[in-house]
Design a protein around this motif. Sequence first.
Motif, PDB file in Angstrom:
ATOM      1  N   GLY A 133       2.352 -22.585  -3.866  1.00 29.34           N
ATOM      2  CA  GLY A 133       3.469 -23.099  -3.080  1.00 29.34           C
ATOM      3  C   GLY A 133       4.321 -22.031  -2.438  1.00 29.34           C
ATOM      4  N   GLY A 134       3.861 -20.791  -2.461  1.00 33.93           N
ATOM      5  CA  GLY A 134       4.625 -19.695  -1.885  1.00 33.93           C
ATOM      6  C   GLY A 134       4.739 -19.787  -0.374  1.00 33.93           C
ATOM      7  N   SER A 135       5.786 -19.185   0.160  1.00 33.34           N
ATOM      8  CA  SER A 135       6.039 -19.186   1.593  1.00 33.34           C
ATOM      9  C   SER A 135       5.209 -18.118   2.294  1.00 33.34           C
ATOM     10  CB  SER A 135       7.519 -18.902   1.858  1.00 33.34           C
ATOM     11  OG  SER A 135       7.838 -17.571   1.452  1.00 33.34           O
ATOM     12  N   LEU A 136       5.290 -18.105   3.618  1.00 39.07           N
ATOM     13  CA  LEU A 136       4.631 -17.061   4.407  1.00 39.07           C
ATOM     14  C   LEU A 136       5.073 -15.682   3.946  1.00 39.07           C
ATOM     15  CD1 LEU A 136       2.971 -16.112   6.927  1.00 39.07           C
ATOM     16  CD2 LEU A 136       5.052 -16.452   8.268  1.00 39.07           C
ATOM     17  N   ASP A 137       6.365 -15.479   3.811  1.00 42.36           N
ATOM     18  CA  ASP A 137       6.885 -14.175   3.396  1.00 42.36           C
ATOM     19  C   ASP A 137       6.409 -13.813   1.991  1.00 42.36           C
ATOM     20  OD1 ASP A 137       8.221 -13.858   5.785  1.00 42.36           O
ATOM     21  OD2 ASP A 137      10.188 -14.475   4.994  1.00 42.36           O
ATOM     22  N   GLU A 138       6.394 -14.791   1.113  1.00 44.40           N
ATOM     23  CA  GLU A 138       5.993 -14.521  -0.272  1.00 44.40           C
ATOM     24  C   GLU A 138       4.506 -14.181  -0.369  1.00 44.40           C
ATOM     25  OE1 GLU A 138       9.276 -17.329  -2.598  1.00 44.40           O
ATOM     26  OE2 GLU A 138       7.401 -18.186  -1.880  1.00 44.40           O
ATOM     27  N   ALA A 139       3.674 -14.890   0.395  1.00 42.06           N
ATOM     28  CA  ALA A 139       2.236 -14.596   0.368  1.00 42.06           C
ATOM     29  C   ALA A 139       1.947 -13.220   0.941  1.00 42.06           C
ATOM     30  CB  ALA A 139       1.474 -15.670   1.135  1.00 42.06           C
ATOM     31  N   ALA A 140       2.613 -12.868   2.046  1.00 39.58           N
ATOM     32  CA  ALA A 140       2.427 -11.538   2.635  1.00 39.58           C
ATOM     33  C   ALA A 140       2.917 -10.449   1.684  1.00 39.58           C
ATOM     34  CB  ALA A 140       3.158 -11.447   3.971  1.00 39.58           C
ATOM     35  N   ALA A 141       4.049 -10.704   1.030  1.00 39.88           N
ATOM     36  CA  ALA A 141       4.592  -9.711   0.087  1.00 39.88           C
ATOM     37  C   ALA A 141       3.667  -9.522  -1.105  1.00 39.88           C
ATOM     38  CB  ALA A 141       5.977 -10.150  -0.384  1.00 39.88           C
ATOM     39  N   ALA A 142       3.023 -10.601  -1.564  1.00 38.30           N
ATOM     40  CA  ALA A 142       2.089 -10.479  -2.689  1.00 38.30           C
ATOM     41  C   ALA A 142       0.911  -9.596  -2.316  1.00 38.30           C
ATOM     42  CB  ALA A 142       1.600 -11.869  -3.100  1.00 38.30           C
ATOM     43  N   ALA A 143       0.418  -9.740  -1.089  1.00 37.45           N
ATOM     44  CA  ALA A 143      -0.691  -8.899  -0.631  1.00 37.45           C
ATOM     45  C   ALA A 143      -0.264  -7.441  -0.536  1.00 37.45           C
ATOM     46  CB  ALA A 143      -1.191  -9.393   0.720  1.00 37.45           C
ATOM     47  N   GLU A 144       0.919  -7.215  -0.003  1.00 38.42           N
ATOM     48  CA  GLU A 144       1.400  -5.840   0.143  1.00 38.42           C
ATOM     49  C   GLU A 144       1.653  -5.187  -1.213  1.00 38.42           C
ATOM     50  OE1 GLU A 144       4.668  -6.706   2.684  1.00 38.42           O
ATOM     51  OE2 GLU A 144       3.494  -6.459   4.530  1.00 38.42           O
ATOM     52  N   LYS A 145       2.162  -5.965  -2.154  1.00 36.95           N
ATOM     53  CA  LYS A 145       2.368  -5.437  -3.508  1.00 36.95           C
ATOM     54  C   LYS A 145       1.032  -5.077  -4.145  1.00 36.95           C
ATOM     55  CE  LYS A 145       4.301  -6.556  -8.051  1.00 36.95           C
ATOM     56  NZ  LYS A 145       4.976  -7.593  -8.869  1.00 36.95           N
ATOM     57  N   ARG A 146       0.028  -5.954  -3.964  1.00 35.84           N
ATOM     58  CA  ARG A 146      -1.287  -5.675  -4.545  1.00 35.84           C
ATOM     59  C   ARG A 146      -1.885  -4.416  -3.921  1.00 35.84           C
ATOM     60  NH1 ARG A 146      -4.598  -9.091  -7.937  1.00 35.84           N
ATOM     61  NH2 ARG A 146      -6.118  -7.638  -8.768  1.00 35.84           N
ATOM     62  N   ALA A 147      -1.720  -4.256  -2.618  1.00 34.95           N
ATOM     63  CA  ALA A 147      -2.228  -3.052  -1.953  1.00 34.95           C
ATOM     64  C   ALA A 147      -1.582  -1.794  -2.536  1.00 34.95           C
ATOM     65  CB  ALA A 147      -1.972  -3.131  -0.447  1.00 34.95           C
ATOM     66  N   GLY A 148      -0.282  -1.891  -2.844  1.00 35.76           N
ATOM     67  CA  GLY A 148       0.426  -0.738  -3.394  1.00 35.76           C
ATOM     68  C   GLY A 148      -0.066  -0.315  -4.765  1.00 35.76           C
ATOM     69  N   GLY A 149      -0.694  -1.258  -5.490  1.00 35.51           N
ATOM     70  CA  GLY A 149      -1.203  -0.952  -6.821  1.00 35.51           C
ATOM     71  C   GLY A 149      -2.713  -0.815  -6.870  1.00 35.51           C
ATOM     72  N   THR A 150      -3.336  -0.611  -5.713  1.00 36.22           N
ATOM     73  CA  THR A 150      -4.792  -0.556  -5.641  1.00 36.22           C
ATOM     74  C   THR A 150      -5.261   0.806  -5.168  1.00 36.22           C
ATOM     75  OG1 THR A 150      -4.955  -2.935  -5.207  1.00 36.22           O
ATOM     76  CG2 THR A 150      -6.835  -1.577  -4.540  1.00 36.22           C
ATOM     77  N   SER A 151      -6.283   1.319  -5.830  1.00 34.32           N
ATOM     78  CA  SER A 151      -6.887   2.596  -5.450  1.00 34.32           C
ATOM     79  C   SER A 151      -8.381   2.401  -5.264  1.00 34.32           C
ATOM     80  CB  SER A 151      -6.648   3.655  -6.533  1.00 34.32           C
ATOM     81  OG  SER A 151      -5.267   3.860  -6.760  1.00 34.32           O
ATOM     82  N   ALA A 152      -8.965   3.189  -4.369  1.00 34.11           N
ATOM     83  CA  ALA A 152     -10.414   3.112  -4.125  1.00 34.11           C
ATOM     84  C   ALA A 152     -10.986   4.520  -4.093  1.00 34.11           C
ATOM     85  CB  ALA A 152     -10.698   2.395  -2.822  1.00 34.11           C
ATOM     86  N   TYR A 153     -12.051   4.716  -4.843  1.00 33.39           N
ATOM     87  CA  TYR A 153     -12.724   6.012  -4.932  1.00 33.39           C
ATOM     88  C   TYR A 153     -14.204   5.798  -4.654  1.00 33.39           C
ATOM     89  CZ  TYR A 153      -8.524   6.603  -7.787  1.00 33.39           C
ATOM     90  OH  TYR A 153      -7.227   6.591  -8.242  1.00 33.39           O
ATOM     91  N   PHE A 154     -14.836   6.778  -4.021  1.00 36.24           N
ATOM     92  CA  PHE A 154     -16.258   6.589  -3.797  1.00 36.24           C
ATOM     93  C   PHE A 154     -17.027   7.889  -3.654  1.00 36.24           C
ATOM     94  CE2 PHE A 154     -14.081   6.301   0.206  1.00 36.24           C
ATOM     95  CZ  PHE A 154     -14.916   6.826   1.183  1.00 36.24           C
ATOM     96  N   TYR A 155     -18.290   7.739  -3.979  1.00 40.48           N
ATOM     97  CA  TYR A 155     -19.262   8.825  -3.895  1.00 40.48           C
ATOM     98  C   TYR A 155     -20.253   8.485  -2.795  1.00 40.48           C
ATOM     99  CZ  TYR A 155     -23.754  11.003  -4.880  1.00 40.48           C
ATOM    100  OH  TYR A 155     -24.946  11.646  -4.742  1.00 40.48           O
ATOM    101  N   VAL A 156     -20.606   9.477  -1.983  1.00 42.19           N
ATOM    102  CA  VAL A 156     -21.671   9.287  -0.991  1.00 42.19           C
ATOM    103  C   VAL A 156     -22.689  10.417  -1.162  1.00 42.19           C
ATOM    104  CG1 VAL A 156     -20.317   8.032   0.721  1.00 42.19           C
ATOM    105  CG2 VAL A 156     -20.279  10.530   0.742  1.00 42.19           C
ATOM    106  N   ASP A 157     -23.943  10.089  -0.890  1.00 46.85           N
ATOM    107  CA  ASP A 157     -24.998  11.096  -0.998  1.00 46.85           C
ATOM    108  C   ASP A 157     -24.851  12.165   0.069  1.00 46.85           C
ATOM    109  OD1 ASP A 157     -26.375  10.271  -3.263  1.00 46.85           O
ATOM    110  OD2 ASP A 157     -27.625   8.861  -2.141  1.00 46.85           O
ATOM    111  N   THR A 158     -24.314  11.774   1.224  1.00 44.35           N
ATOM    112  CA  THR A 158     -24.133  12.706   2.331  1.00 44.35           C
ATOM    113  C   THR A 158     -22.934  12.276   3.161  1.00 44.35           C
ATOM    114  OG1 THR A 158     -25.079  13.529   4.407  1.00 44.35           O
ATOM    115  CG2 THR A 158     -25.813  11.366   3.673  1.00 44.35           C
TER     116      THR A 158
END
Length: 281
Positions: free
Chosen positions: A138-163
Amino acid sequence: MSRHVAIVTDSTAYLPPPMMERHGITTVPLTVVLGDQALQEGTEISARSLALALQKRRPVTTSRPSPETFAQTYRAIAETGATAIVSLHLSSEFSGTYDAAVLAAKDAPVPVRVVDTGMVAMALGFCALAAAETAQAGGSLDEAAAAAEKRAGGTSAYFYVDTLDYLRRGGRIGAAQALLGSALAVKPLLQLEGGRIEPLERVRTASRAIARLEEIVVERAGTAPVDIAVHHLAAPERAAALADRLRDRVLGLADLHVSEVGAVIGAHTGPGLLGVVVSAR
């Protein structure tokens, strides 16, 4: 259908179809251009076909969805009764997808909040899930966008490539360009930082690089509740083995997803990719 805030993302989020359906998330596909064929990611080209094309050194490029594609998507969603839309996309450093969505949002029949998450793959997917869960509660537009932005702030991505060659060819290498001079002598570990691909560490062998990737993920996860995604391209055994070890070692593990990346990200990383997303709940 009840009036609601709808969630849109793009095909580089690599969310499992059942999960998208359960949370009512709509995906707009990016395009992979293979030779003279323009193919939609997720429906018209598989990761396996992409990996074979790269191994044969066939020319592969990618392109964003058009603003009209987004406009059609927003109109269709509005017709279902949605009163607002949160549109979440991969880093604008990688693609013009965000810009296309912004253009389309200006003339949409309902308010559209377009968010440059600075993420890609399940790092983006977790943001979309956070927004969808908020909207479903039942969250609003602002609340849904803020939830995504908060999740992005707590997310890290690491990766290995062969080349680094595929990243270099696609122009997505950023500061990791500095590793090219010694690319033959090292196996690079990279990270998403500020929406860009940045160098993390240089390791001498593939096995040591993957072991170090595991250590970095365990350190980053700590003991708090986290979701993890393990991604690969044409390396399923390597990904499954890493996922098994992380299940044993990450104390606060909630959900763990293992999946092959799609053709768009695969075109820029090449076969052998092994990536891990860590997202705090």
